[in-house]
Design an enzyme around this catalytic site. Structure first.
Site, PDB file in Angstrom:
ATOM      1  N   ASP A   1      63.782  38.101  81.552  1.00 13.83           N
ATOM      2  CA  ASP A   1      62.683  37.435  80.862  1.00 13.83           C
ATOM      3  C   ASP A   1      62.323  36.202  81.676  1.00 13.83           C
ATOM      4  O   ASP A   1      63.178  35.323  81.886  1.00 13.83           O
ATOM      5  CB  ASP A   1      63.093  37.024  79.447  1.00 13.83           C
ATOM      6  CG  ASP A   1      63.272  38.223  78.528  1.00 13.83           C
ATOM      7  OD1 ASP A   1      62.573  39.232  78.748  1.00 13.83           O
ATOM      8  OD2 ASP A   1      64.109  38.161  77.618  1.00 13.83           O
TER       9      ASP A   1
ATOM     10  N   ASP B   1      57.284  45.364  70.465  1.00 14.59           N
ATOM     11  CA  ASP B   1      58.114  44.331  69.865  1.00 14.59           C
ATOM     12  C   ASP B   1      57.945  44.455  68.356  1.00 14.59           C
ATOM     13  O   ASP B   1      56.851  44.246  67.827  1.00 14.59           O
ATOM     14  CB  ASP B   1      57.678  42.939  70.329  1.00 14.59           C
ATOM     15  CG  ASP B   1      57.866  42.740  71.823  1.00 14.59           C
ATOM     16  OD1 ASP B   1      58.711  43.451  72.407  1.00 14.59           O
ATOM     17  OD2 ASP B   1      57.181  41.885  72.406  1.00 14.59           O
TER      18      ASP B   1
END
Length: 260
Positions: free
Chosen positions: A11, A130
């Protein structure tokens, strides 16, 4: 039999690897290329590079970081974040990505995945979902459902995650990257119910993400969740678990895995 895959996730924020809990409280975890080299040597099957603030900041992915990471490794690289146009995909593939991950733009423009798959091939189009668990009323009382979020988990869409996975498969996605926002960074295990619900509804590979805290969680993701790959971040970034020992554990448990 196809082998299951172990995938570290990078990330990225401001060019650095970060990791948080439920998409917030981020802490630094080093340089993306340096991390990628370690995972390549340890025997990771692929690596995922996500520029987690690109969409919310309305900018493109950090190409320099992508190029440095791609140059440093020999395993497949998936890149996501800030993909808004077909030319963004072309730029990332030229920078060294093997696949691209699309989330926000897939929701904002339902035809985008179809166009991307037609132009570049389904094999390099990953749709990232997500999802956050919600309660939905039914005639029989309460049933569990999951809602799709975009802009790095910042905005709810009202879209059912399971139905969305099916729509994206029909649109031409070659793979689903499924992240449980509720489990992200908690180390409490993957959302097996969510993962299983989607793997039994689609015919394309599903990557389970969010919640890995020990080796048993990976086993559950593969066996109970039906995932084709399991992704993790902090466990690997902070050297709490090595890919080699994880693969040995999974092999001993009878999971088909590529040896290190």
């Amino acid at each position: 039999m196809l082998t299951k895959r172990i995938i570290p996730c990078l990330d990225i924020k401001d060019g650095r690897v970060v990791k948080g809990v439920k998409f917030v409280a981020l802490r630094d975890a080093g340089d993306p290329a340096d991390n990628a080299v370690v995972y390549d040597r340890e025997g990771a099957d692929e690596i995922v590079f996500l520029d987690i603030t690109a969409s919310s900041e309305h900018r493109s992915t950090l190409i320099d970081a992508v190029e440095r990471t791609a140059d440093a490794v020999f395993m497949p690289l998936t890149v996501g974040g800030g993909i808004n146009e077909l030319d963004d995909i072309k730029t990332l593939l030229r920078a060294g990505a093997d696949k691209v991950s699309i989330n926000t733009q897939a929701v904002l423009n339902p035809d985008f995945v179809k166009q991307a798959s037609y132009r570049f091939g389904a094999q390099c189009i990953v749709v990232a979902i997500d999802a956050k668990r919600i309660s939905a009323s039914t005639e029989g009382g309460k049933s569990v459902a999951w809602e799709v979020y975009i802009y790095g988990g910042r905005k709810a869409t009202g879209i059912d995650a399971v139905e969305w996975s099916q729509q994206m498969e029909h649109a031409g996605a070659g793979e689903i990257l499924l992240t449980s926002i509720d489990r992200d960074g908690t180390k409490s295990g993957y959302d097996i119910e969510l993962t299983a619900e989607i793997t039994k509804r689609v015919g394309i590979p599903v990557i389970a993400s969010g919640g890995a805290g020990n080796m048993e969680h990976f086993y559950e993701g593969f066996v109970r969740g039906g995932a084709d790959a399991c992704l993790a971040a902090s466990l690997f970034h902070f050297r709490e678990l090595s890919i080699k020992e994880l693969k040995t554990y999974l092999q001993n448990k009878g999971v088909a895995i590529r040896p290190v």
